[in-house]
Scaffold this motif. Structure first.
Motif, mmCIF file in Angstrom:
data_model
loop_
_atom_site.group_PDB
_atom_site.id
_atom_site.type_symbol
_atom_site.label_atom_id
_atom_site.label_comp_id
_atom_site.label_asym_id
_atom_site.label_seq_id
_atom_site.Cartn_x
_atom_site.Cartn_y
_atom_site.Cartn_z
ATOM 1 N N ALA A 1 5.530 21.926 77.798
ATOM 2 C CA ALA A 1 4.681 21.111 78.671
ATOM 3 C C ALA A 1 4.658 21.685 80.086
ATOM 4 C CB ALA A 1 5.181 19.663 78.691
ATOM 5 N N LEU A 2 5.815 22.131 80.576
ATOM 6 C CA LEU A 2 5.851 22.744 81.906
ATOM 7 C C LEU A 2 5.055 24.045 81.934
ATOM 8 C CD1 LEU A 2 9.439 22.312 83.407
ATOM 9 C CD2 LEU A 2 7.274 21.483 84.316
ATOM 10 N N ALA A 3 5.131 24.827 80.856
ATOM 11 C CA ALA A 3 4.361 26.068 80.802
ATOM 12 C C ALA A 3 2.871 25.783 80.946
ATOM 13 C CB ALA A 3 4.644 26.803 79.493
ATOM 14 N N GLU A 4 2.399 24.735 80.300
ATOM 15 C CA GLU A 4 0.984 24.369 80.444
ATOM 16 C C GLU A 4 0.687 23.917 81.870
ATOM 17 O OE1 GLU A 4 0.044 21.574 77.397
ATOM 18 O OE2 GLU A 4 0.261 23.043 75.771
ATOM 19 N N LYS A 5 1.613 23.164 82.459
ATOM 20 C CA LYS A 5 1.433 22.756 83.853
ATOM 21 C C LYS A 5 1.373 23.969 84.775
ATOM 22 C CE LYS A 5 3.507 19.939 87.519
ATOM 23 N NZ LYS A 5 4.624 19.006 87.881
ATOM 24 N N PHE A 6 2.133 25.016 84.435
ATOM 25 C CA PHE A 6 2.185 26.229 85.254
ATOM 26 C C PHE A 6 1.031 27.178 84.970
ATOM 27 C CE2 PHE A 6 6.948 26.522 86.559
ATOM 28 C CZ PHE A 6 6.889 25.236 87.046
ATOM 29 N N GLY A 7 0.145 26.832 84.027
ATOM 30 C CA GLY A 7 -1.057 27.627 83.823
ATOM 31 C C GLY A 7 -1.227 28.260 82.468
ATOM 32 N N ALA A 8 -0.295 28.028 81.535
ATOM 33 C CA ALA A 8 -0.471 28.584 80.191
ATOM 34 C C ALA A 8 -1.669 27.938 79.515
ATOM 35 C CB ALA A 8 0.791 28.371 79.357
ATOM 36 N N CYS A 9 -2.474 28.731 78.819
ATOM 37 C CA CYS A 9 -3.644 28.187 78.125
ATOM 38 C C CYS A 9 -3.256 27.588 76.783
ATOM 39 C CB CYS A 9 -4.706 29.258 77.965
ATOM 40 S SG CYS A 9 -4.194 30.720 77.040
ATOM 41 N N ALA A 10 -2.074 27.953 76.283
ATOM 42 C CA ALA A 10 -1.584 27.392 75.027
ATOM 43 C C ALA A 10 -0.086 27.639 74.940
ATOM 44 C CB ALA A 10 -2.286 28.034 73.830
ATOM 45 N N THR A 11 0.567 26.879 74.082
ATOM 46 C CA THR A 11 1.993 27.076 73.835
ATOM 47 C C THR A 11 2.253 27.020 72.335
ATOM 48 O OG1 THR A 11 2.497 24.707 74.047
ATOM 49 C CG2 THR A 11 2.666 26.054 76.049
ATOM 50 N N ILE A 12 3.367 27.594 71.925
ATOM 51 C CA ILE A 12 3.723 27.636 70.504
ATOM 52 C C ILE A 12 5.183 27.249 70.340
ATOM 53 C CG2 ILE A 12 4.000 29.125 68.476
ATOM 54 C CD1 ILE A 12 1.736 30.868 69.622
ATOM 55 N N ASP A 13 5.433 26.374 69.386
ATOM 56 C CA ASP A 13 6.796 26.052 68.974
ATOM 57 C C ASP A 13 7.173 27.026 67.859
ATOM 58 O OD1 ASP A 13 9.153 25.083 67.958
ATOM 59 O OD2 ASP A 13 8.401 23.060 67.545
ATOM 60 N N PRO A 14 8.087 27.969 68.103
ATOM 61 C CA PRO A 14 8.380 28.981 67.081
ATOM 62 C C PRO A 14 9.047 28.408 65.838
ATOM 63 C CG PRO A 14 9.961 29.126 68.888
ATOM 64 C CD PRO A 14 8.905 28.156 69.325
ATOM 65 N N THR A 15 9.603 27.203 65.948
ATOM 66 C CA THR A 15 10.247 26.601 64.775
ATOM 67 C C THR A 15 9.237 25.940 63.839
ATOM 68 O OG1 THR A 15 10.624 24.445 65.826
ATOM 69 C CG2 THR A 15 12.286 26.148 66.177
ATOM 70 N N SER A 16 7.977 25.871 64.260
ATOM 71 C CA SER A 16 6.968 25.187 63.454
ATOM 72 C C SER A 16 6.119 26.148 62.630
ATOM 73 C CB SER A 16 6.044 24.363 64.359
ATOM 74 O OG SER A 16 5.262 25.214 65.184
ATOM 75 N N THR A 17 6.451 27.436 62.664
ATOM 76 C CA THR A 17 5.653 28.417 61.941
ATOM 77 C C THR A 17 6.563 29.412 61.239
ATOM 78 O OG1 THR A 17 3.987 30.180 62.165
ATOM 79 C CG2 THR A 17 5.456 29.829 64.039
ATOM 80 N N ASP A 18 6.109 29.898 60.106
ATOM 81 C CA ASP A 18 6.838 30.942 59.379
ATOM 82 C C ASP A 18 6.413 32.337 59.816
ATOM 83 O OD1 ASP A 18 8.266 29.095 57.846
ATOM 84 O OD2 ASP A 18 6.665 28.973 56.345
ATOM 85 N N ASP A 19 5.354 32.423 60.615
ATOM 86 C CA ASP A 19 4.843 33.725 61.048
ATOM 87 C C ASP A 19 4.442 33.605 62.519
ATOM 88 O OD1 ASP A 19 3.586 36.153 61.479
ATOM 89 O OD2 ASP A 19 2.592 36.176 59.515
ATOM 90 N N LEU A 20 5.409 33.813 63.394
ATOM 91 C CA LEU A 20 5.166 33.647 64.830
ATOM 92 C C LEU A 20 4.117 34.634 65.333
ATOM 93 C CD1 LEU A 20 5.765 32.409 67.564
ATOM 94 C CD2 LEU A 20 7.771 33.914 67.747
ATOM 95 N N ALA A 21 4.176 35.872 64.877
ATOM 96 C CA ALA A 21 3.206 36.868 65.339
ATOM 97 C C ALA A 21 1.775 36.445 64.998
ATOM 98 C CB ALA A 21 3.518 38.231 64.728
ATOM 99 N N ALA A 22 1.566 35.968 63.775
ATOM 100 C CA ALA A 22 0.227 35.522 63.373
ATOM 101 C C ALA A 22 -0.226 34.344 64.212
ATOM 102 C CB ALA A 22 0.227 35.155 61.891
ATOM 103 N N GLU A 23 0.711 33.454 64.548
ATOM 104 C CA GLU A 23 0.378 32.292 65.371
ATOM 105 C C GLU A 23 -0.030 32.727 66.777
ATOM 106 O OE1 GLU A 23 0.045 28.059 65.621
ATOM 107 O OE2 GLU A 23 0.525 29.332 63.911
#
Length: 361
Positions: free
Chosen positions: A220-242
């Protein structure tokens, strides 16, 4: 003089806040009354792995305070001046003269005085000091002319403290090393204090930033700081594809703050051809598929302290904070100095992003 310091008596042991004796400043040295000091993961990592032959030891390398006295020959700072402490450099080797003091060859950041005399003693026995030329987990510290940087007296010491390492590392990695063009894709792996400062700097540069972190509050802070999107790495089996799906293509620039093998592998897989990966996390060996790096033409480089010149970047960061463009208050949790062990545990457990100890000297 009698002071209090957080002494680590054995590798991996607790911080023991206890009375010690601090020597007077010698030639080129500065006595600083510490008002606040940040806890960096480097402090905690070194505490866990430090040689038993260099214990007891006082760590701490994100100090801020007021100059109490100066030794012979010191001209850059004066008593009463508000200062931020940072890493040491000799200012005369090839790297220092080329504007890259973080790669100084003099090895000053883990060494004490050249003559071996201690700056700190406890019950008459030497205590190792001089960590990053400051050992600022203490009420006072012996620092040096080269790593003591004046800051405005209006700047809170709680804000000034992390400028000297964590903040300048994240900010400098983007502004001095990666230098993304507007519209470039940039992924930050790990949204701790270093990662979030990277997000902020990259967004200011106009890059399309994605932040990867398992903690929802940090995303949430990353988005506040200007990130256009964020990813939870524990929610995907393929982080690179995400990452690729979120960007719509590969990553031009990646900043890895984690030093984790799985994260690094994902950064390589998600990289755009001729992309670059900046490694800023402290860790052990990382492995990669040489052919993947070769055929993609990737650049992988390590970055220490953001490759910054502290005399330049710390005033720049202080100005950004004063202008409301560096929201460090969102990152910092303040603890009394006496609660250093709780602050360290909260940092390691992810409960806080940047713990700062408030020192009442």
């Amino acid at each position: 003089m009698r002071i209090d310091a957080a002494v680590v008596s054995v590798p991996g042991g607790p911080f023991e806040v206890s009375p010690v004796e601090l020597d007077s400043p010698q030639a080129g040295e500065v006595l600083v009354r510490i008002r606040a000091v940040g806890i960096c993961h480097t402090d905690l990592g070194m505490r866990a792995t430090w040689s038993k032959h260099r214990c007891p030891q006082v760590f701490g390398h994100e100090g801020a305070g007021v100059v109490e006295a100066v030794g012979p020959g010191v001209t850059r700072v004066r008593p009463g001046q508000t200062v931020c402490l940072t890493y040491r450099s000799c200012r005369s080797c090839r790297q220092c003269l080329a504007g890259h003091p973080a790669y100084c060859i003099a090895g000053l950041n883990t060494a004490g005085r050249p003559d071996g005399t201690p700056t700190i003693t406890r019950d008459g026995e030497p205590v190792f000091g001089g960590f990053f030329g400051q050992s600022s987990f203490a009420t006072f510290a012996i620092t040096h002319e080269d790593n003591t940087i004046p800051v405005p007296e209006t700047l809170s010491p709680v804000i000034a403290a992390p400028l000297g390492c964590g903040v300048q590392t994240g900010y400098g990695t983007v502004t001095r090393v990666v230098r993304p063009a507007a519209g470039a894709t940039l992924t930050v792996y790990g949204a701790g204090s270093v990662g979030l400062c990277s997000v902020l700097a990259a967004a200011r540069a106009g890059a399309r930033v994605i932040a990867v972190d398992p903690i929802a509050g940090r995303r949430a802070l990353a988005e506040k700081f200007g990130a256009c999107a964020t990813i939870d790495p524990t929610s995907t089996d393929d982080l690179a594809a995400e990452v690729i799906a979120s960007h719509g293509r590969g990553t031009d620039h990646a900043i890895d703050t984690t030093a984790r093998q799985d994260v690094f592998a994902a950064a390589v897989a998600a990289a755009e051809p001729r992309g670059e990966i900046a490694l800023v996390g402290i860790g052990r060996a990382l492995e990669f598929d040489v052919m993947s790096v070769l055929y993609k033409g990737l650049s992988i480089r390590g970055v220490i302290e953001g490759d910054v010149v502290p005399d330049e970047v710390i005033p720049e960061l202080a100005d950004l904070y004063a202008a409301g463009q560096l929201p460090l208050d969102d990152l910092i949790t303040v603890y009394p100095f006496a609660q250093i062990n709780q602050a360290a545990a909260d940092s390691l457990g992810g409960a806080t992003i940047k713990p700062v100890l408030l020192v009442d000297a």
